[in-house]
Design an enzyme around this catalytic site. Structure first.
Site, PDB file in Angstrom:
ATOM      1  N   GLN A  91       3.779  -1.345   8.770  1.00  0.00           N
ATOM      2  CA  GLN A  91       4.241  -2.252   7.723  1.00  0.00           C
ATOM      3  C   GLN A  91       5.423  -3.022   8.301  1.00  0.00           C
ATOM      4  O   GLN A  91       6.551  -2.559   8.300  1.00  0.00           O
ATOM      5  CB  GLN A  91       4.646  -1.451   6.476  1.00  0.00           C
ATOM      6  N   HIS A  97       2.952  -5.350   0.326  1.00  0.00           N
ATOM      7  CA  HIS A  97       2.169  -6.575   0.472  1.00  0.00           C
ATOM      8  C   HIS A  97       0.720  -6.230   0.784  1.00  0.00           C
ATOM      9  O   HIS A  97       0.441  -5.250   1.465  1.00  0.00           O
ATOM     10  CB  HIS A  97       2.749  -7.524   1.520  1.00  0.00           C
TER      11      HIS A  97
END
Length: 139
Positions: A91, A97
């Protein structure tokens, strides 16, 4: 959250090629797309992982992701989409997201190796964002 690039995009302080800005989230083009038209969907609130997303926000957030997956296919003439979330490992920005990546048969994407590309210029990026936004169905 101070210093979070995605919070800066949500707040309008960091430039991005926005596709949509709604109460349930903001979607914009990834600056290093797997394929052109690769969209990131983020909640408006700073949350790090999917586990941090409140239960009452699930339907709205994933409804937006679902609509964007359809818009990427329609707007770009893609054969399908790849939708993914990384939690902590891999990430690159610690803000929840969801990746919505356009796919076509024979595009070469295999497994979890994500080669990255770039837009030729801002005009090309804006064109991709606009095509997806134009295909986005209302909530």
């Amino acid at each position: 959250m101070n210093g979070c690039v995605f919070c800066g995009i949500v707040a309008g302080e960091v430039p991005a090629f926005r596709v949509v800005d709604e109460p349930d989230g903001v979607a914009f083009l990834d600056t290093r797309p797997v394929f052109k038209g690769h969209v990131l969907v983020v909640p408006r609130t700073h949350l790090v992982t999917l586990a941090d997303l409140p239960a009452d926000a699930l339907a709205g957030y994933f409804g937006l992701v679902r609509r964007l997956a359809a818009a990427v296919e329609t707007g770009l003439g893609a054969g399908g989409t790849f939708v993914a979330i990384n939690n902590k490992v891999s990430q690159s920005v610690p803000h929840l997201h969801t990746h919505v990546v356009p796919r076509t048969k024979g595009d070469g994407l295999r497994g979890f190796f994500w080669p990255r590309t770039r837009y030729a210029d801002d005009a090309e990026a804006r064109e991709y964002a606009d095509r997806i936004a134009a295909a986005l169905q209302p909530a």
